[in-house]
Motif scaffolding. Structure first.
Motif, PDB file in Angstrom:
ATOM      1  N   LEU A   1      -9.193   6.393  -7.240  1.00  0.00           N
ATOM      2  CA  LEU A   1      -9.408   6.838  -5.859  1.00  0.00           C
ATOM      3  C   LEU A   1      -9.141   5.719  -4.850  1.00  0.00           C
ATOM      4  O   LEU A   1      -8.669   5.950  -3.739  1.00  0.00           O
ATOM      5  N   LEU A   2      -9.429   4.513  -5.315  1.00  0.00           N
ATOM      6  CA  LEU A   2      -9.417   3.353  -4.427  1.00  0.00           C
ATOM      7  C   LEU A   2      -8.139   3.222  -3.583  1.00  0.00           C
ATOM      8  O   LEU A   2      -8.207   3.236  -2.352  1.00  0.00           O
ATOM      9  N   PRO A   3      -6.944   3.129  -4.211  1.00  0.00           N
ATOM     10  CA  PRO A   3      -5.735   2.967  -3.377  1.00  0.00           C
ATOM     11  C   PRO A   3      -5.441   4.211  -2.546  1.00  0.00           C
ATOM     12  O   PRO A   3      -4.907   4.098  -1.447  1.00  0.00           O
TER      13      PRO A   3
ATOM     14  N   LYS B   1       0.829  -1.197   0.000  1.00  0.00           N
ATOM     15  CA  LYS B   1       0.000   0.000   0.000  1.00  0.00           C
ATOM     16  C   LYS B   1       0.873   1.261   0.000  1.00  0.00           C
ATOM     17  O   LYS B   1       0.605   2.227  -0.694  1.00  0.00           O
TER      18      LYS B   1
ATOM     19  N   ARG C   1      -9.473  12.860  -3.644  1.00  0.00           N
ATOM     20  CA  ARG C   1     -10.263  13.104  -4.864  1.00  0.00           C
ATOM     21  C   ARG C   1      -9.517  14.029  -5.837  1.00  0.00           C
ATOM     22  O   ARG C   1      -9.420  13.740  -7.026  1.00  0.00           O
TER      23      ARG C   1
ATOM     24  N   GLU D   1     -13.206   6.426  -9.510  1.00  0.00           N
ATOM     25  CA  GLU D   1     -13.237   5.611  -8.285  1.00  0.00           C
ATOM     26  C   GLU D   1     -12.125   4.570  -8.277  1.00  0.00           C
ATOM     27  O   GLU D   1     -11.556   4.255  -7.233  1.00  0.00           O
TER      28      GLU D   1
ATOM     29  N   GLU E   1      -7.620   6.154  -1.152  1.00  0.00           N
ATOM     30  CA  GLU E   1      -8.499   6.074   0.025  1.00  0.00           C
ATOM     31  C   GLU E   1      -8.020   5.001   0.972  1.00  0.00           C
ATOM     32  O   GLU E   1      -8.043   5.170   2.190  1.00  0.00           O
ATOM     33  N   LEU E   2      -7.602   3.875   0.403  1.00  0.00           N
ATOM     34  CA  LEU E   2      -7.107   2.792   1.254  1.00  0.00           C
ATOM     35  C   LEU E   2      -5.920   3.287   2.075  1.00  0.00           C
ATOM     36  O   LEU E   2      -5.744   2.914   3.223  1.00  0.00           O
TER      37      LEU E   2
END
Ligand code: ADP
Ligand code: MG
Lengths: 229, 827
Positions: A112-114, A89, A124, A109, A116-117
């Motif tokens: 955005l996914l990683p 990550k 954003r 999205e 946000e993770l």
């Protein structure tokens, strides 16, 4: 930690064997490897030579049967699944041959996914910024189904770089694309890699692509057949 | 052809190896097996129930007649249809023993009697059942009569001109009927001795009964043949006329059984349909490759059709035995744990049905998808991005409807089930919009959640097709389960209350007003027991308002009975009943001329509040005004009255009292004392019917538990299949997220939020649907409804819990496999 004298990725005596119905199959055999930060390296070899397997070991997606891998100072062998996930990550980005975007999510999205993770601030804005950078500012709300192969791969590249990883692992990123699109994608990857000073591990069977990398390594049936600086 | 065969074999082997057939096979085995066993179980229960109610009648079908019956001709016709038959002759006559004389109800029978059930007799060994009847020259008598006659077994009694030997004590006949008719104590004699008594020549009232038993359809054929030939003096009797209180629970139970079978049927279909769909979808790639290599569309059809046929044959075969074993196990369980003896299932017939079920279901559901496969473009091989062809909707519904119809027509199809089906379909359709709306809402709110949680929500909101599908399927499953639970609750509620163990099992009639306190005293001192007493006045309805009632105005229905005969009216100074209209009265209305009329009578005669009814009792006429309409449960074993009046209206008329009370069987000798002390009283024994009813209800409740178990199994099957259909997509998502560095915890939270929302929404939709359906069924089955608002909170939570549970089982597996493997598989 000083990146200049310690290699970013170091593999020693790396081996991978799997149990198949017909017996033990050795996929990789005693691989030794050092990759410094900011360097680009190509792993070459014919299909089935073990390139993807090596990649997954270096990235900590899988664990080796022998030997050790250290990534960004973390000895992956000593870590459990979740700890390795954390290393990925924080330090790793991926680009795959099959793009591997989540089909239910929009381009935005998916990028955005990683972020946000990882819990990055301004996720954003960052994601939008990266989609702009790969030339998809108008396609943010489209799902993978609505995008061409090249466009999907651009989303994947944005997703990989957006988290500002120390290393990008790319497994035949152009394998599913036509020649013209392939060059555009490769240009994008190398350009971004230089701009961001990211380490790049590129798996390919294509000589011309491999030549773009600072270092090359050839795999043959699981054995390292020499490295080129 | 040869190539096709080669293809078929290789394909089958490949599919077997790849476990493609596993889910489908499992769905067929479990689904068809459950269907078969519920069918076994239903037919067993039906047989048991029929036997039980026939036993109360002594036969399956009876003709009662006040004139002699052409029994020789009828019994030949019955025998031709493979039926058993016999005739009984009943009449009232005085019986003498020594100095004593008593009125008795005599029944002359032959060896075949009774056709159903058994006689209960008493001897030195105590009470027991027997298959024999009195031989010629002998009679059996009720203990009450023996006591009254002060007679003993072995002595001679006289019936008319015949001298017969008392050889047995008759405790109970199966066809006591509703004992209200059998006023006098019973004597059983052999029909061969009948001429010797000479009583029939005296013109006394005689009742001839022709009894039939045997296979149901043959009985129905005979009934249809004989019915048109009957004279007005001859009436047909079956359980509905003699034992409405018995028929109702049996009817309800059988309806419930059908309903449960339908629920299980829907669930099994759902499981098989889902599994087949997934199976067919997974064939897309191989189809493309084979088409590319030159296989014709036809060949592909043959290949898939034959693999499916092979699979469904194999699975149905296993399913038959699984179903048979399950049914047998359940019946055995019922026998050992609940003392409920159900006949064993009929193997051959039901296996055939199960077999056809399996094959038709699979082909019916697979067919549209297989048709679709022929449209897979060979180009897909070159360009994986090419979408799989969309299935024309009408094919799907056509196939499903066809399979559904064919299969369901194999099972019985009462109106109830079809209306339920229709309702469910309609409701699901109308809820489609709502679910869609809910999903949008979830997507909107989900945006605000922190990341790992949001993941699942986004997934639901974006993958609308798959989410809707899951939501519908899961809602449907839960609807079925909730609906079953609600109706089951109603049943248990309705039945448990109906015949409490201390419900009156004896009635005493003919109590004269001056005897009332004496009888009361008798019970109080002997047993500390206070019977309920009901005053009764016999009167005939002659006028409604100013209009004389005439049979010509009401040629059909139950009305003739109400206006051509004396009715038993009762009176009360305080009316406590369920009123549908009007006001109750109390002591202050004592002298007012008010009437309370039973609801059905009011409807049949077109009576309304304020109407004036005039009755005639002997020479006296009296008129009262209808003050209220009253609901009466004719299916309960309680004394019921068409008309209840205020006391002042009838208090001066001759009246008797009816007393009802509960007496345990160990205190029955008390009744003989009562008769000795008050010889004019008649005791009616409904204990046998009551205990039959109670047995029946206990059996019914056990059957419902078994059904519950099966509905749960079927639901679980669907849930597992639906999870399996999602497994690949989930596996991919999971692998990708892990690759991107999501921890197991983050992943788990992502999935959990998805499962939780889906489960909660499904539970919510399901409970609304189930409650609506339950209300309809309550109406149809005449069950009392109860409403509990809490279910609207507990049900969604239940849905959430179940979804999480099943989801977690699969997630556990998913989280364990390393990400790299899954990604490779996806590729
Ligand atoms: N889990 C596994 N089980 C069995 N064989 C495997 C497994 N993973 C990889 N292989 C085999 O190892 C060899 C190397 O695979 P891979 O690393 O994917 O090669 P490449 O990416 O160079 O084409 C292949 O022959 C592949 O079939
Ligand atoms: Mg590879």
């Amino acid at each position: 930690m000083d990146a200049s004298d310690t290699p970013l990725i170091q593999a020693t005596g790396l081996g991978k064997q799997v149990l198949t119905p017909t017996g033990v199959l050795t996929i990789l055999n005693d691989i030794n490897l050092r990759i410094n930060a900011g360097v680009s390296m190509a792993i070459m070899g014919s299909s089935g030579s073990g390139k993807s397997t090596l990649l997954s070991l270096l990235a900590g997606l899988d664990i080796p049967s022998h030997g050790e891998v250290s990534l960004h100072g973390h000895r992956l062998n000593t870590l459990d699944e979740d700890e390795r996930a954390k290393v990925r990550k924080n330090h790793v980005g991926f680009v795959f041959q099959q793009f591997h975007l989540l089909p239910a999510f929009t381009a935005l999205e998916n990028v955005l996914l990683p972020l946000e993770l990882k819990g990055m601030p301004n996720a954003r804005e960052q994601a939008q910024l990266w989609l702009n950078r790969v030339g998809l500012s108008k396609r943010m709300q489209h799902t993978p189904r609505q995008l061409s192969g090249g466009e999907q791969q651009r989303v994947a590249i944005a997703r990989a770089f957006a988290v500002r990883p120390s290393v990008i692992f790319a497994d035949e990123p152009t394998g599913s694309l036509d020649a013209h699109t392939s060059w555009k994608i490769i240009e994008l990857i190398f350009e971004t890699q230089r701009e961001e000073n990211t380490t790049l591990v590129l798996v390919t069977h294509d000589e011309s692509l491999a030549k773009l990398c600072a270092r090359r390594m050839l795999l043959e049936a699981g054995d390292a057949k020499g490295q080129l600086e | 052809m040869k190539q096709s065969l080669w293809l078929i074999l290789h394909f089958f082997r490949y599919q077997w190896r790849e476990r493609l057939l596993l889910t489908l096979g499992l769905a067929i085995v479990l689904g068809v097996g459950l269907l078969a066993s519920v069918n076994f179980f239903a037919s067993s229960t039906q047989l048991a129930m029929d036997a039980q109610s026939s036993a109360l009648l002594g036969a399956d079908w009876i003709v009662e007649s006040t004139v002699p019956i052409p029994s020789d001709e009828w019994s030949t016709r019955a025998a031709d249809l493979g039926l058993e038959s016999t005739e009984t002759v009943e009449f009232l006559s005085m019986v003498a023993s020594g100095e004593k004389l008593q009125l008795a109800a005599i029944k002359a029978v032959d060896e075949a009697y009774p056709l159903r059930g058994q006689l209960k007799v008493r001897d030195a060994r105590g009470d027991h059942y027997t298959d024999s009847t009195p031989v010629s020259g002998e009679v059996w008598m009720a203990p009450r009569l023996i006591a009254a006659l002060e007679s003993h077994v072995g002595e001679t009694v006289e019936i008319g001109a015949a001298k017969l030997t008392l050889s047995g004590i008759l405790v109970q006949e199966p066809d006591t009927g509703l004992a209200f008719l059998a006023m006098a104590p019973r004597i059983l004699m052999n029909v061969a001795d009948l001429p010797a008594t000479q009583v029939l020549d005296l013109g006394s009232r005689v009742e001839y009964r022709f009894l039939v038993s045997g296979e149901k359809s043959a009985v129905q054929r005979l009934a249809a043949e004989i019915k048109p030939e009957l004279s007005p003096q001859q009436t047909v009797t079956d359980n509905m006329t003699t034992h409405p209180e018995m028929v109702q629970p049996i009817d309800q139970l059988l309806q419930f059984l059908t309903l449960s079978a339908l629920i299980i049927f829907v669930l099994a279909c759902l499981a098989i349909a889902l599994a087949t769909r997934t199976y067919a979808q997974k064939q897309t790639d191989s189809t493309a490759i084979l088409r590319c290599l030159g296989a014709s569309r036809r060949q592909m059809q043959i290949v898939y059709l034959s693999s499916l046929l092979g699979l469904s044959l194999m699975a149905s075969f296993i399913a038959c035995f699984f179903g048979y074993a399950l049914a047998k196990g359940l019946i055995h369980f019922a026998a050992t744990h609940w003392q409920v003896n159900l006949p064993p299932p009929v193997l051959s017939e039901t296996i055939i049905i199960a077999f056809i079920t399996g094959i038709v279901l699979v082909l019916g559901f697979a067919w549209p998808w297989l048709l679709n496969l022929q449209n897979v473009s060979p180009l897909r091989v070159l360009q994986r991005q090419l979408p799989a062809p969309r299935l024309a909707t009408y094919w799907i519904y056509g196939g499903i409807a066809l399979a559904f119809t064919v299969i369901w027509s194999l099972y019985q199809t009462p109106k109830l089930t079809f209306s339920m089906l229709f309702f469910i379909a309609l409701a699901l359709l109308s809820f489609a919009l709502l679910t869609y709306g809910l999903l949008r809402l979830v997507g909107y709110w989900g945006q605000r959640l922190p990341m790992p949680w949001r993941l699942g929500i986004l997934h639901i909101a974006h993958d609308t097709r798959s989410s809707l599908m899951q939501l519908w399927v899961f809602s449907l499953v839960l609807t079925m389960v909730f609906f079953f639970l609600l109706v089951r609750q109603d049943f248990i509620h309705a039945w448990k209350d109906k015949f409490p163990s201390d419900a009156p099992n004896y009635f005493v009639i003919n109590i004269l007003p001056e005897q009332l306190s004496g009888v009361e005293q008798f019970f109080a001192t002997k047993e500390q027991l206070i019977p309920n007493f009901y005053p009764m006045v016999r009167a005939r309805l002659i006028k409604i308002n100013d209009h004389e009632v005439s049979i010509n105005d009401y040629p059909i229905g139950d009305v003739p009975n109400m206006i051509t005969r004396d009715l038993n009216l009762s009176f009360s100074d305080k009316l406590s009943a369920t009123l549908t209209k009007g006001e109750a009265w109390d002591l202050s209305a004592y002298d007012r001329a008010l009437l309370s009329v039973e609801a059905k009578m009011a409807k049949d005669l077109g009576l309304n509040l304020g109407d004036k009814l005039t009755f005639q009792a002997g020479a006296v006429t009296f008129t009262g005004e209808i003050a209220n309409i009253r609901q009466v449960d004719w299916y309960s074993m309680q004394p019921n009255f068409y008309v209840i009046t205020t006391p002042g209206l009838v208090i001066d008329l001759p009246r008797t009292y009816l007393g009802s009370f509960y007496l345990s069987s160990t205190h029955e000798s008390l009744l003989n004392e009562l008769i000795t002390e008050f010889p004019n009283l008649t005791v009616l024994d409904v204990d046998a019917i009551m205990s039959s009813l109670r047995d029946l209800i206990n059996q019914g409740l056990s059957v419902i538990e078994v059904l519950f178990f099966m509905v749960m199994l079927a639901s679980l099957l669907v849930l597992i299949v639906i999870q399996r259909t999602q497994a690949d997509a989930r596996q991919f998502t999971s692998a990708l997220l892990r690759t991107l560095g999501a921890s197991k915890g983050q992943l788990a939270r992502g999935f959990l939020s998805e499962f939780a929302v889906m489960g909660f929404l499904s539970g919510l939709i399901a409970i609304v649907l189930a409650q609506l359906s339950a209300v309809i069924v309550q109406e149809i089955l005449a069950l009392p409804s109860q409403f509990n608002g809490w279910i609207f909170i507990t049900a969604p939570l239940f849905g959430l819990g179940i979804y999480l549970l099943v989801g977690l089982l699969f997630m556990h597996h998913m989280l364990r496999s390393p990400p790299v493997l899954s990604l490779a598989e996806q590729a």
